[in-house]
Design a protein around this motif. Sequence first.
Motif, PDB file in Angstrom:
ATOM      1  N   GLU A   1     -12.842  19.318 -10.771  1.00 37.16           N
ATOM      2  CA  GLU A   1     -13.699  18.585 -11.707  1.00 37.16           C
ATOM      3  C   GLU A   1     -13.348  18.873 -13.161  1.00 37.16           C
ATOM      4  N   GLU A   2     -12.669  19.998 -13.417  1.00 39.44           N
ATOM      5  CA  GLU A   2     -12.360  20.379 -14.789  1.00 39.44           C
ATOM      6  C   GLU A   2     -11.229  19.564 -15.393  1.00 39.44           C
ATOM      7  N   ASP A   3     -10.474  18.849 -14.598  1.00 38.89           N
ATOM      8  CA  ASP A   3      -9.275  18.197 -15.117  1.00 38.89           C
ATOM      9  C   ASP A   3      -9.091  16.803 -14.515  1.00 38.89           C
ATOM     10  N   VAL A   4     -10.174  16.017 -14.434  1.00 37.37           N
ATOM     11  CA  VAL A   4     -10.129  14.679 -13.854  1.00 37.37           C
ATOM     12  C   VAL A   4     -10.602  13.669 -14.884  1.00 37.37           C
ATOM     13  N   LEU A   5      -9.910  12.546 -14.970  1.00 38.43           N
ATOM     14  CA  LEU A   5     -10.252  11.462 -15.872  1.00 38.43           C
ATOM     15  C   LEU A   5     -10.633  10.220 -15.081  1.00 38.43           C
ATOM     16  N   THR A   6     -11.465   9.364 -15.678  1.00 42.78           N
ATOM     17  CA  THR A   6     -11.766   8.053 -15.102  1.00 42.78           C
ATOM     18  C   THR A   6     -11.409   6.989 -16.126  1.00 42.78           C
ATOM     19  N   GLY A   7     -11.126   5.779 -15.638  1.00 44.75           N
ATOM     20  CA  GLY A   7     -10.740   4.720 -16.566  1.00 44.75           C
ATOM     21  C   GLY A   7     -10.582   3.383 -15.887  1.00 44.75           C
ATOM     22  N   ARG A   8      -9.910   2.457 -16.588  1.00 42.26           N
ATOM     23  CA  ARG A   8      -9.698   1.096 -16.102  1.00 42.26           C
ATOM     24  C   ARG A   8      -8.202   0.809 -16.042  1.00 42.26           C
ATOM     25  N   GLY A   9      -7.846  -0.249 -15.373  1.00 50.45           N
ATOM     26  CA  GLY A   9      -6.443  -0.639 -15.295  1.00 50.45           C
ATOM     27  C   GLY A   9      -6.308  -2.093 -14.900  1.00 50.45           C
ATOM     28  N   HIS A  10      -5.083  -2.614 -15.000  1.00 48.03           N
ATOM     29  CA  HIS A  10      -4.819  -3.972 -14.536  1.00 48.03           C
ATOM     30  C   HIS A  10      -3.365  -4.071 -14.091  1.00 48.03           C
ATOM     31  N   SER A  11      -3.106  -5.058 -13.242  1.00 44.83           N
ATOM     32  CA  SER A  11      -1.763  -5.281 -12.715  1.00 44.83           C
ATOM     33  C   SER A  11      -1.577  -6.771 -12.508  1.00 44.83           C
ATOM     34  N   TYR A  12      -0.388  -7.274 -12.839  1.00 46.04           N
ATOM     35  CA  TYR A  12      -0.128  -8.693 -12.602  1.00 46.04           C
ATOM     36  C   TYR A  12       1.370  -8.902 -12.441  1.00 46.04           C
ATOM     37  N   GLY A  13       1.745  -9.956 -11.744  1.00 47.78           N
ATOM     38  CA  GLY A  13       3.162 -10.215 -11.535  1.00 47.78           C
ATOM     39  C   GLY A  13       3.400 -11.381 -10.612  1.00 47.78           C
ATOM     40  N   LEU A  14       4.666 -11.650 -10.337  1.00 50.94           N
ATOM     41  CA  LEU A  14       5.100 -12.715  -9.442  1.00 50.94           C
ATOM     42  C   LEU A  14       5.735 -12.105  -8.204  1.00 50.94           C
ATOM     43  N   GLU A  15       5.580 -12.784  -7.072  1.00 54.56           N
ATOM     44  CA  GLU A  15       6.147 -12.320  -5.799  1.00 54.56           C
ATOM     45  C   GLU A  15       6.969 -13.450  -5.177  1.00 54.56           C
ATOM     46  N   LEU A  16       8.197 -13.145  -4.817  1.00 54.21           N
ATOM     47  CA  LEU A  16       9.092 -14.111  -4.190  1.00 54.21           C
ATOM     48  C   LEU A  16       9.639 -13.518  -2.912  1.00 54.21           C
ATOM     49  N   TRP A  17       9.623 -14.294  -1.839  1.00 53.49           N
ATOM     50  CA  TRP A  17      10.147 -13.847  -0.546  1.00 53.49           C
ATOM     51  C   TRP A  17      10.957 -14.977   0.078  1.00 53.49           C
ATOM     52  N   VAL A  18      12.187 -14.656   0.472  1.00 51.54           N
ATOM     53  CA  VAL A  18      13.061 -15.608   1.161  1.00 51.54           C
ATOM     54  C   VAL A  18      13.480 -14.979   2.477  1.00 51.54           C
ATOM     55  N   GLU A  19      13.286 -15.717   3.570  1.00 52.97           N
ATOM     56  CA  GLU A  19      13.602 -15.179   4.902  1.00 52.97           C
ATOM     57  C   GLU A  19      14.380 -16.217   5.708  1.00 52.97           C
ATOM     58  N   LYS A  20      15.516 -15.799   6.254  1.00 51.85           N
ATOM     59  CA  LYS A  20      16.309 -16.626   7.171  1.00 51.85           C
ATOM     60  C   LYS A  20      16.010 -16.152   8.578  1.00 51.85           C
ATOM     61  N   ARG A  21      15.540 -17.085   9.463  1.00 52.54           N
ATOM     62  CA  ARG A  21      14.993 -16.678  10.742  1.00 52.54           C
ATOM     63  C   ARG A  21      15.763 -17.200  11.947  1.00 52.54           C
ATOM     64  N   GLN A  22      16.819 -17.962  11.754  1.00 52.60           N
ATOM     65  CA  GLN A  22      17.592 -18.474  12.880  1.00 52.60           C
ATOM     66  C   GLN A  22      19.072 -18.295  12.615  1.00 52.60           C
ATOM     67  N   GLY A  23      19.855 -18.354  13.695  1.00 49.84           N
ATOM     68  CA  GLY A  23      21.291 -18.181  13.576  1.00 49.84           C
ATOM     69  C   GLY A  23      21.728 -16.780  13.960  1.00 49.84           C
TER      70      GLY A  23
END
Length: 609
Positions: free
Chosen positions: A581-603
């Motif tokens: 308890e002597e060395d703990v902080l609380t706060g706020r945060g945020h995260s944002y971004g783009l996600e791309l996924w390409v999958e080849k499923r045959q062959g």
Amino acid sequence: MIHHIRQTGVTGLLLGLVLLLGLQRAEGQHYSGRIRDRETARVVSGVEVLTMQGHRLAWTDGQGLFAFDYSVDSLRVILLADGYRQQMALLRSGQRTELALDPRRTELREVTVVGRGVTRGNSTFGYSPADVKGFATLAGEVDVMRYPQILPGVSQGMEGGMGFYVRGGGNGNNRTELDGVPITAPTHLFGLFSVFHPDIVGQSTFQMGGITASSGDFTSSLLQIRSRRPSAGRPRGSFALSPLMVGGALEGRLIGDRLSYQVAGRSSLLRPEYLLLKALLGKEAITGDFDAQVQDLYAKVHWALSAQHSAEVLLFGSNDYLGYLSEEEQGVDRNKISFGWRNRALKVGWTYTPREQLHLETSVYYAGYSTRQGQVGQDGIRRGLVVGSEKGEWALRSHLTTQVRELDLGAGLDLHQQTFRPMMQSMAVDGARGADWSPTFTTTLASLYMEGRYRNPNYSVQAGLRYNLFRDPGRQISHHLDARLKYELVLTPTLSLEATYDHLTQYQHTLEGLPVGWALDLVIPASHRFRPEHSDQGYLGGVWSTPGLYITLGGYYRRLTGLTAYRSWLNHFTRHNVSWEEDVLTGRGHSYGLELWVEKRQGRLTGSL
């Protein structure tokens, strides 16, 4: 881990795409249905729905439901499930089909059918052990926790480990469940492989958006692992040996074909290997004493009481321990370094199906977790530091599902009592007496939830609410309302859009040392000083899918409040702190971004990027 990408142009492009294509009527035909056991009328999860050519179209979820799109008016499919006879069925588009499977009475030669799915979402991913067979693992076995690591938005902690960092959240913000029971430390050997024996795993679902309201107390992602129903046939088993582990599994019937069982377990070979190596090379070549223990044990009994009633008992445990004691030398301090964690779980469940469209599941479980790490001198004056956590949870859960035409409904009640004991022991430093700080905190959490999902050939809507009443260790009561929403729009047979929103609350904090995803971090309860954590996340993306190629593109934004962490991760290991308890902080945060996924499923060559 956190991506900062401007997305104004992408958002405008997606909105333009909706306006351009949203007016077109979807050409794909929608198929849906539910699959049950013909004798007990219980829904059957993990059933594979395949084309006559062996391509997987869908699989059933925990309510026995499946859904997919295909560009024909009617389709003949094959239904495959462990413990049931293979069956062919004729499906018609736009109609909700009720199907039943016959339990297999005779032992057949094992046949493995591998197919690849045609449709999948951006935020919810269902998979079976067959989908993970191509992943390389240190233990040489199929590992159910490897699959989420290839998904967009998921980052690893330590290279090769299994720590999950999903869309900017911490490893302690995830929840892993085995048949609905939370497993706090789901990995062995510092996260190199999971604690789940490959022979027990049935269907798994990983969610990081539009999450079902039936589970709570997390703010990042949910991994639900469903164990297989034990076979009611003649006893059969398996045995596996790898450089790290030896294990086996056995299942079969106990009384007739209504009472069946399965047991599985593994144990490490590290300690015998060390002793053999020391005997061969001599004590001079290898100094000190090294002790490594890794074990897990699973047992399940299923009792089909009647066509309407069934019961299950589940027992699970895992243990990890690593210790090293340096060689005794004159004038040199002798230190013992040790790490360890363990899980314990017991669940008793009862399922009642009064009629075909009504399903009630009630269970009681206990889940325990403990971890400890430290370095202690062995030179007459015991000095050093030991830190760790203990957590125990008793829970009563009742979950009701029903179906009204195209609408699937669910509601339930959860009651939890949790006990936390974060430990920090400082032993005699420079001859002075050390401190021992290990209080016990008790919290109570009551949750009431309801959710529903409506589907038709052109779109589907899923929504859920979860009301939480929380009493913290100081007996102060607070309440929070979680919301989950998911919308899917089919634009063409190959193109669809998905949007999700999740407001989630977590009533415990994980104080990470290093961000590696180990199970050695301090776990503390939310309190009046350290408020519960909250997450608000929105996601918008699209899917382009053909039988051979699958592409997803989407963007997310997440806002986090109530974050609790050490000022510096180095403080997790210092001997000068006698209270976290002597060395703990609380706060706020945020995260944002783009996600791309390409999958080849045959062959001949398949893969994903």
